[in-house]
Design a protein around this motif. Structure first.
Motif, PDB file in Angstrom:
ATOM      1  N   ILE A 118      66.291  -8.238 -66.447  1.00  0.00           N
ATOM      2  CA  ILE A 118      66.801  -6.964 -66.738  1.00  0.00           C
ATOM      3  C   ILE A 118      65.795  -6.462 -68.318  1.00  0.00           C
ATOM      4  N   GLU A 119      65.238  -7.544 -68.423  1.00  0.00           N
ATOM      5  CA  GLU A 119      64.386  -7.413 -70.184  1.00  0.00           C
ATOM      6  C   GLU A 119      62.921  -7.638 -70.026  1.00  0.00           C
ATOM      7  N   ARG A 120      62.184  -7.526 -70.593  1.00  0.00           N
ATOM      8  CA  ARG A 120      60.398  -7.837 -70.813  1.00  0.00           C
ATOM      9  C   ARG A 120      59.928  -6.905 -71.666  1.00  0.00           C
ATOM     10  N   GLN A 121      59.012  -7.329 -71.805  1.00  0.00           N
ATOM     11  CA  GLN A 121      57.435  -7.825 -73.226  1.00  0.00           C
ATOM     12  C   GLN A 121      56.792  -8.626 -72.939  1.00  0.00           C
ATOM     13  N   SER A 122      55.270  -8.130 -72.875  1.00  0.00           N
ATOM     14  CA  SER A 122      54.445  -8.905 -72.320  1.00  0.00           C
ATOM     15  C   SER A 122      53.582  -9.679 -73.530  1.00  0.00           C
ATOM     16  N   GLY A 123      54.225 -11.437 -73.635  1.00  0.00           N
ATOM     17  CA  GLY A 123      54.019 -12.172 -74.388  1.00  0.00           C
ATOM     18  C   GLY A 123      52.684 -12.734 -74.152  1.00  0.00           C
ATOM     19  N   TRP A 124      51.598 -12.643 -72.748  1.00  0.00           N
ATOM     20  CA  TRP A 124      50.690 -12.704 -73.405  1.00  0.00           C
ATOM     21  C   TRP A 124      49.504 -11.698 -74.507  1.00  0.00           C
ATOM     22  N   THR A 125      49.419 -10.881 -74.362  1.00  0.00           N
ATOM     23  CA  THR A 125      48.631  -9.823 -75.300  1.00  0.00           C
ATOM     24  C   THR A 125      48.358 -10.639 -76.342  1.00  0.00           C
ATOM     25  N   SER A 126      48.772 -11.515 -76.632  1.00  0.00           N
ATOM     26  CA  SER A 126      48.768 -11.057 -78.828  1.00  0.00           C
ATOM     27  C   SER A 126      49.307 -12.879 -78.624  1.00  0.00           C
ATOM     28  N   SER A 127      48.371 -13.221 -79.210  1.00  0.00           N
ATOM     29  CA  SER A 127      48.687 -15.408 -79.984  1.00  0.00           C
ATOM     30  C   SER A 127      49.872 -14.955 -81.151  1.00  0.00           C
ATOM     31  N   GLY A 128      50.790 -13.300 -82.008  1.00  0.00           N
ATOM     32  CA  GLY A 128      51.861 -13.504 -82.811  1.00  0.00           C
ATOM     33  C   GLY A 128      53.084 -14.099 -82.456  1.00  0.00           C
ATOM     34  N   ASP A 129      53.993 -14.239 -83.139  1.00  0.00           N
ATOM     35  CA  ASP A 129      54.777 -15.116 -83.310  1.00  0.00           C
ATOM     36  C   ASP A 129      55.836 -14.438 -82.060  1.00  0.00           C
ATOM     37  N   ARG A 130      56.346 -13.984 -82.489  1.00  0.00           N
ATOM     38  CA  ARG A 130      57.242 -13.092 -81.176  1.00  0.00           C
ATOM     39  C   ARG A 130      56.591 -13.018 -80.041  1.00  0.00           C
ATOM     40  N   TYR A 131      55.176 -12.425 -79.975  1.00  0.00           N
ATOM     41  CA  TYR A 131      54.918 -13.158 -78.638  1.00  0.00           C
ATOM     42  C   TYR A 131      54.578 -14.950 -77.321  1.00  0.00           C
ATOM     43  N   THR A 184      42.967  -5.131 -60.331  1.00  0.00           N
ATOM     44  CA  THR A 184      44.047  -6.002 -60.492  1.00  0.00           C
ATOM     45  C   THR A 184      44.556  -6.005 -59.251  1.00  0.00           C
ATOM     46  N   ILE A 185      44.830  -4.863 -58.662  1.00  0.00           N
ATOM     47  CA  ILE A 185      45.600  -4.591 -57.842  1.00  0.00           C
ATOM     48  C   ILE A 185      47.154  -4.474 -58.884  1.00  0.00           C
ATOM     49  N   TYR A 186      48.164  -5.491 -58.619  1.00  0.00           N
ATOM     50  CA  TYR A 186      49.080  -5.458 -59.325  1.00  0.00           C
ATOM     51  C   TYR A 186      48.697  -5.097 -61.082  1.00  0.00           C
ATOM     52  N   GLN A 187      49.886  -4.280 -61.388  1.00  0.00           N
ATOM     53  CA  GLN A 187      49.247  -4.214 -63.114  1.00  0.00           C
ATOM     54  C   GLN A 187      49.635  -5.714 -63.766  1.00  0.00           C
ATOM     55  N   GLU A 188      49.018  -5.723 -64.788  1.00  0.00           N
ATOM     56  CA  GLU A 188      49.086  -7.102 -65.067  1.00  0.00           C
ATOM     57  C   GLU A 188      50.355  -7.433 -65.577  1.00  0.00           C
ATOM     58  N   TRP A 189      50.916  -6.973 -66.194  1.00  0.00           N
ATOM     59  CA  TRP A 189      52.296  -7.296 -66.670  1.00  0.00           C
ATOM     60  C   TRP A 189      53.267  -8.013 -65.696  1.00  0.00           C
ATOM     61  N   ILE A 190      53.197  -7.411 -64.562  1.00  0.00           N
ATOM     62  CA  ILE A 190      53.962  -8.778 -63.364  1.00  0.00           C
ATOM     63  C   ILE A 190      53.477  -8.643 -62.565  1.00  0.00           C
ATOM     64  N   THR A 191      51.855  -9.421 -63.059  1.00  0.00           N
ATOM     65  CA  THR A 191      51.396 -11.028 -62.161  1.00  0.00           C
ATOM     66  C   THR A 191      51.600 -11.602 -63.830  1.00  0.00           C
ATOM     67  N   LYS A 192      51.746 -11.535 -64.914  1.00  0.00           N
ATOM     68  CA  LYS A 192      51.433 -12.226 -66.430  1.00  0.00           C
ATOM     69  C   LYS A 192      52.549 -12.021 -67.681  1.00  0.00           C
ATOM     70  N   ASP A 193      53.834 -11.904 -67.501  1.00  0.00           N
ATOM     71  CA  ASP A 193      54.846 -10.899 -68.182  1.00  0.00           C
ATOM     72  C   ASP A 193      56.082 -12.708 -67.733  1.00  0.00           C
ATOM     73  N   TRP A 194      55.522 -13.463 -66.916  1.00  0.00           N
ATOM     74  CA  TRP A 194      56.699 -13.708 -65.979  1.00  0.00           C
ATOM     75  C   TRP A 194      55.964 -14.907 -65.917  1.00  0.00           C
ATOM     76  N   ARG A 195      54.456 -15.661 -65.035  1.00  0.00           N
ATOM     77  CA  ARG A 195      54.222 -16.484 -65.007  1.00  0.00           C
ATOM     78  C   ARG A 195      54.524 -18.105 -66.003  1.00  0.00           C
ATOM     79  N   ASN A 196      55.286 -17.688 -66.708  1.00  0.00           N
ATOM     80  CA  ASN A 196      54.640 -19.308 -67.293  1.00  0.00           C
ATOM     81  C   ASN A 196      56.643 -19.820 -67.098  1.00  0.00           C
ATOM     82  N   TYR A 197      57.181 -18.571 -66.438  1.00  0.00           N
ATOM     83  CA  TYR A 197      58.416 -18.531 -66.145  1.00  0.00           C
ATOM     84  C   TYR A 197      58.791 -19.269 -65.214  1.00  0.00           C
ATOM     85  N   ILE A 198      58.126 -20.013 -63.875  1.00  0.00           N
ATOM     86  CA  ILE A 198      57.500 -19.577 -63.040  1.00  0.00           C
ATOM     87  C   ILE A 198      56.807 -21.087 -62.667  1.00  0.00           C
ATOM     88  N   ASP A 199      55.737 -20.857 -62.834  1.00  0.00           N
ATOM     89  CA  ASP A 199      54.886 -22.222 -62.416  1.00  0.00           C
ATOM     90  C   ASP A 199      53.471 -22.544 -62.816  1.00  0.00           C
TER      91      ASP A 199
END
Length: 606
Positions: A72-85, A558-573
């Motif tokens: 229900i809440e999201r942000q794109s952590g893969w776009t930076s190496s900063g602390d919160r990302y 990329t067909i699907y926007q990258e935030w769809i395929t990357k925001d949660w990838r480390n949570y899944i597989d």
């Protein structure tokens, strides 16, 4: 009345500023026996615990920034190496500054709680013949126990097993403690609160009401941490498990939610939006929905700066409200999970911003940037200044009565199935969400449809908590304790892909949802959308502006926007163990170094 904990002159107590808990500051020349010998100074001593709510480790990190990503809440952590990302992407390093600030804030608060607990328990004033003095001292002791419990709850959610510091710093103590089993810690803090809550005061009996820890909050926190203790957690071997005695803690949650309901029940306020507007209006009603909220002084607190409806400000703006952004977006899969007649949706989700001309307009980024609508500096009665940003003074709610009702429903269902008591607790929350004319269908018939099994009712609890608490940044903790974090992330990604496909192909389960939306400012200047729920062929006239909506979920590259395929990838597989979200973070390297070899980042794939 606003409790400005952060400007109280606690320096006189010599409870000095924070350092790593492994190298605690001296409590200086003031003797704790003196500090806690009387109500006024003891109050200041307990206030010291609250100070850590005003540091960055809480106000802009732990409270509303570190708890994405969820369904229900999201942000794109893969776009930076900063602390919160790093935190959003579940790949934080031990050098992460945000984690260090949180760790230090937590253990400083725990240190000050330990000082207060030992000082009050040793004070003759605790059992004074003056009834008012004794009652106040016992309540202060309950505040200290409760605040310590909160910080340990958060530490164990983020770091797993952690040092269990329960003594005030003094010569001869062992300051180099190893990790304690998180279950031991949680059991202890639950027992602490259970032992004191009957001697605490209700919010209506306190000078600062819901801006200080009160009995109803403590009762609710007992239930919340009991569900954490009885829920699933990540082991160092990267398995999600729960202990064999988990039902004991569901029973505690059931008993203590029922205790609050029986002793201090209150109707939920009918206007859902007003609950959160009160935060921006500096209104703090007792016997209402919010049980306790962090009391940020004016000039402190980041609500309306990094969470809420975006406001574009600055020196060239025509308004005096300053600038505020939103670090966490709401995925459209969540927005469209709501019943269209659920009044909570349009309070929780906003796809407009306030521009420099102080006008509402379509949000930058469109479908990828739906914001959390419950808060905004835009809702303040007076602007804090054209160049203002942080420090809005908007309070942050920590626990609501609606949460108590849904925890009661969940615990009752886990122990006994969807009983009448469980159904009524959920019904009370749903009734507020719909016009009373719809209750037969949206409350009674709905509850009948999900009351056929324990499993169906649990699924309904998962959904109801999403709809009720969107943007309040507690969803991560729920998904963890339910053991469905990775599962729900995979479900979210699939739903977003299906929405994208339906929009582009014109068929599929979401083909009726808007591919474009049409918006304008109405006669009062407010942002309004013609077709929030359904696809339409065109607007009736040219006063409406067309914007890409679900079509924005796909692109030609990329067909699907990258935030769809990357925001949660480390949570899944793509995390250390597919199918398991490694939500545990490494202990900050500063703490590891200062531990003189006692602490190490081992297990969890580190």
């Amino acid at each position: 009345m606003r409790l400005k904990y952060y400007i109280i002159a606690i320096m006189a107590l010599a409870l000095t500023a924070c350092s790593d808990f492994l190298e605690p500051d001296s409590i200086s020349t003031f003797d704790t026996n003196y500090v806690f010998s009387n109500v006024d100074d003891a109050r200041k001593g307990v206030n010291a615990i609250y100070v850590q709510f005003g540091v960055d480790g809480f106000r802009s990190r732990l409270s509303n920034n570190m708890t994405g990503n969820t369904d229900i809440e999201r942000q794109s952590g893969w776009t930076s190496s900063g602390d919160r990302y790093q935190i959003w992407d579940l790949n934080a390093l031990s050098s992460n500054g945000d984690l260090r600030q949180f760790w230090n804030a937590a253990y400083t608060a725990i240190r000050d709680a330990n000082i207060a607990i030992e000082g009050i328990e040793a004070s003759a004033a605790l059992n004074s013949s003056d009834v008012l003095i004794s009652k106040t001292m016992y309540h202060l002791l309950g505040e200290a126990y409760t605040l310590r419990a909160y910080w340990y709850s958060m530490l164990t959610y983020h770091f797993g097993d952690v040092p269990n510091v329960r003594l005030a710093p003094k010569a001869g103590n062992d300051f180099f403690l190893g990790k304690e089993d998180r279950n031991v810690i949680l059991s202890q803090v639950i027992e602490d609160m259970m032992s004191i809550e009957e001697k605490m005061l209700w919010a209506e009996e306190l000078p600062y009401g819901i801006e200080q820890v009160n009995r109803e909050f403590t009762l609710g926190l007992i239930a919340r941490i009991a569900l954490q203790r009885g829920g699933y957690y990540l082991t160092p071997a990267l398995n999600m498990e729960r202990t064999s005695d988990y039902q004991t803690y569901y029973q505690i949650a059931k008993e203590y939610t029922e205790k609050l309901i029986n002793l201090k029940d209150r109707p939920l306020p009918e206007d859902f939006r007003q609950v959160f507007l009160n935060n921006a209006k500096f209104v703090t009603p007792v016997n209402d929905d919010i049980l306790f909220e962090v009391p940020f002084a004016i000039g402190n607190g980041d609500v309306g700066w990094n969470i809420g409806v975006t406001v574009q400000g600055g020196a060239t703006a025509s308004h005096n409200y300053g600038s505020g952004n939103n670090y966490m977006a709401i995925p459209p899969s969540y927005y469209y999970s709501f019943d269209t007649l659920d009044t909570r949706r349009d309070v929780t989700c906003a796809y407009y911003i306030v521009n420099t001309d102080f006008q509402e307009e379509f949000v930058n980024g469109g479908i990828s940037n739906i914001s959390q609508g419950k808060w905004s500096r835009y809702y303040l009665d007076a602007g804090p200044g054209a160049s203002s940003a942080k420090g809005t003074g908007i309070n942050w709610p920590m626990l609501r009565y609606a949460d108590v009702l849904l925890m009661h429903a969940e615990a009752e269902n886990e122990l006994n199935g969807p009983t009448a008591a469980a159904l009524e607790s959920m019904a009370r929350v749903r009734r507020r969400a719909f016009d009373s004319a719809l209750w037969d269908e949206k409350v009674d018939n709905y509850l009948a449809s999900i009351s056929t099994s324990k499993e169906d009712f649990f699924d309904a609890i998962v959904n109801e908590r999403a709809w009720e608490f969107g943007g309040e940044m507690i969803r991560k903790y729920e998904l963890i304790r339910w053991g469905i974090y990775s599962e729900k992330m995979a479900e979210t990604v699939q739903t977003l892909k299906d929405m994208a496909d339906s929009a582009f192909e014109g068929t599929g389960p979401y083909a009726d949802l808007p591919d474009y939306i049409y918006w304008k400012r109405n006669e009062s200047g407010r942002f309004t959308v013609l077709n929030p729920n359904r696809k339409i062929a065109a607007a009736p006239d040219d006063t409406w502006t067309r914007e890409s909506w679900l079509l924005g979920l796909r692109n030609e590259v990329t067909i699907y926007q990258e935030w769809i395929t990357k925001d949660w990838r480390n949570y899944i597989d793509q995390g250390p163990k597919p199918g398991v979200a490694r939500y545990i973070f490494p202990i900050p390297e500063e703490a590891v170094t200062n531990s003189q070899g006692v602490l190490a980042n081992d297990g969890y794939g580190f």
